[in-house]
Enzyme design. Structure first.
Site, PDB file in Angstrom:
ATOM      1  N   HIS A 167       0.821  -1.213   0.000  1.00  0.00           N
ATOM      2  CA  HIS A 167       0.000   0.000   0.000  1.00  0.00           C
ATOM      3  C   HIS A 167       0.855   1.264   0.000  1.00  0.00           C
ATOM      4  O   HIS A 167       0.403   2.333  -0.429  1.00  0.00           O
ATOM      5  CB  HIS A 167      -0.922  -0.018   1.228  1.00  0.00           C
ATOM      6  CG  HIS A 167      -2.193   0.757   1.057  1.00  0.00           C
ATOM      7  ND1 HIS A 167      -2.257   1.969   0.402  1.00  0.00           N
ATOM      8  CD2 HIS A 167      -3.455   0.506   1.475  1.00  0.00           C
ATOM      9  CE1 HIS A 167      -3.506   2.426   0.422  1.00  0.00           C
ATOM     10  NE2 HIS A 167      -4.253   1.562   1.061  1.00  0.00           N
ATOM     11  N   ASP A 386      -8.672  -5.034 -18.437  1.00  0.00           N
ATOM     12  CA  ASP A 386      -8.814  -5.874 -19.637  1.00  0.00           C
ATOM     13  C   ASP A 386      -7.438  -6.118 -20.236  1.00  0.00           C
ATOM     14  O   ASP A 386      -6.768  -5.184 -20.681  1.00  0.00           O
ATOM     15  CB  ASP A 386      -9.739  -5.180 -20.644  1.00  0.00           C
ATOM     16  CG  ASP A 386     -10.015  -6.030 -21.869  1.00  0.00           C
ATOM     17  OD1 ASP A 386      -9.454  -7.140 -21.994  1.00  0.00           O
ATOM     18  OD2 ASP A 386     -10.801  -5.572 -22.731  1.00  0.00           O
TER      19      ASP A 386
END
Length: 439
Positions: A167, A386
């Site tokens: 993070h 994608d």
């Protein structure tokens, strides 16, 4: 009728992993010196684990793995700090040594089909944990690469990409931009949002100038002994579904219960106040117990000037509300909503820079004792990733990072519903479920 818990059907998953390999950037990216991490990055150096499940298309998943690997090497040219390693500076802060040695990628396979994974709105750390790769034997955060990826091939021809990302390298929006850039690279497209790499724009002032009280760092005494409850009982994880009708009902309740709010409340404010009150009651906190709500506010457009588009780093700032449990539960829901609104309102440029300077002066980190930390992913479009074979059929977290964390996830094609993920001790979860049924 209130939101009801959604359970994930446990399933047996056997995964065979190959040997981990290093994927360096496609061209030399070594930089002299260390890559600066801001004080907003320092506070949240934890590993976030997510998975992206892609169904089979005309290509084999062997070919899909090759595409993922090639594109990773190419996108790391733009995101070169992810190919380096964390190090500790003499002042005790984290930085990145841009060695260019690469991200870790591991190929795996399973005899299961993607359909067997089922509903991942409830984290299943045991089964889903097999779809991400945790470096064995790592003693601390410095020994864990900033990015580790596992691509698991399923017998149905599908493939699951599991990511372990630190993070401190980026917040949710930054992570989303990176993964989507990875997908664009795989499809041979230029990056829609190139990363802005200079984090020194959020460097602390010299000397530090702390202008506000920062209750997010405050230590709260656990007079209710909730830690003992967590130790004595097993953890129960549940997901609660809130459709637009239920969310609107929460907002109407907050607006009509007698306490005038400064402005109409948002969905986030109403839902956050609701789960804060419900969790406080479920944990049976003593009326005199101070309870803290922590949540992240996206500061990108709140800084003056705003952070540049594509800022590669943490642009979020933690803000907080603090009150006694008795007051939180005895007063109407609008009281809690008002506290949340005040916490949102105070995240100005001055406040955020004061928070950066507070860490510079004290090195303190936010305390989680008697605290609820809400992480909102409902506005992040991880589902749009994608790599050339369509958007993921499933995507989400593998586990909640801490017992104090509740996660808001968007649900459905319209992204107007929200799943609330949380973990509680068994008895507290039973009470929480009953409270859900009463709304």
């Amino acid at each position: 009728m209130a939101a009801s818990p959604k359970n994930c059907t446990a399933f047996e998953l056997t995964v065979t992993r190959g040997e981990p390999t290093l994927v360096p950037p496609a061209s030399d990216t070594q930089r002299p010196g260390l890559y600066f991490l801001s004080n907003l990055d320092q506070n949240i150096a934890v590993i976030v684990r997510t998975i992206y499940c892609f169904k089979s298309d005309t290509r084999s998943n062997d070919e899909a793995f090759a595409v993922i690997k090639r594109a990773l090497s190419e996108v790391l040219v733009h995101y070169y700090p992810l190919a380096g390693r964390l190090t500790l500076c003499p002042d005790g802060k984290l930085a990145v040594d841009c060695t260019g040695e690469g991200a870790v990628l591991i190929e795996a396979e399973t005899g299961s089909s993607i359909e067997e994974i089922g509903d991942i709105t409830k984290p299943d750390p045991v089964a889903l944990g097999k779809l991400v790769y945790d470096l064995p034997g790592a003693k601390n955060i410095l020994e864990i690469p900033p990015l580790t990826a596992q691509a698991t091939k399923f017998k149905c021809g599908g493939i699951v990409l599991g990511l372990c990302m630190n993070h401190c390298m980026f917040d949710g929006l930054g992570a989303m931009q990176f993964v989507n850039s990875w997908g664009e690279t795989a499809r041979g497209l230029p990056l829609k949002v190139p990363p802005f790499l200079d984090r020194t724009i959020l460097r602390a002032r010299d000397p530090p100038k702390v202008e506000f009280d920062h209750h997010e760092f405050a230590e709260v005494e656990d007079v209710s002994d909730t830690c003992k409850l967590y130790e004595e009982e097993g953890m129960s994880y549940q997901s609660f579904f809130f459709d637009p009708e239920k969310l609107d009902r929460l907002k109407r309740t907050a607006m009509e219960d007698g306490i005038a709010l400064a402005r109409p409340c948002t969905t986030f404010e109403a839902l956050s106040a609701f789960v804060w009150r419900a969790r406080t009651r479920a944990l049976r906190m003593h009326p005199h117990q101070k309870t803290k709500l922590l949540f992240a506010v996206d500061g990108r457009n709140r800084f003056e000037p705003p952070l540049p588009e594509g800022y590669f780093g943490n642009g979020i700032v933690l803000t907080s509300s603090l009150c006694r449990a008795g007051e939180l539960l005895e007063r109407p829901p609008s009281f809690a909503v008002g506290l949340v609104q005040e916490a949102v309102k105070m995240t100005t440029d001055s406040y955020m820079r004061s928070a950066i300077d507070y860490f510079e002066a004290t090195r303190e980190r936010p305390s989680l004792a008697a605290t609820l930390l809400i992480t909102t992913w409902s506005r992040l479009s991880f589902h749009t990733t994608d790599f050339g074979w369509g958007e993921p059929v499933l995507s989400g977290p593998v586990a909640l990072p801490e017992k104090e964390v509740i996660l808001f996830l968007s649900h459905g094609k319209e992204r107007r519903s929200i799943n609330v993920l949380l973990g509680l001790p068994e008895s507290a979860m039973k009470t929480f479920q009953e409270l859900m049924m009463q709304t």
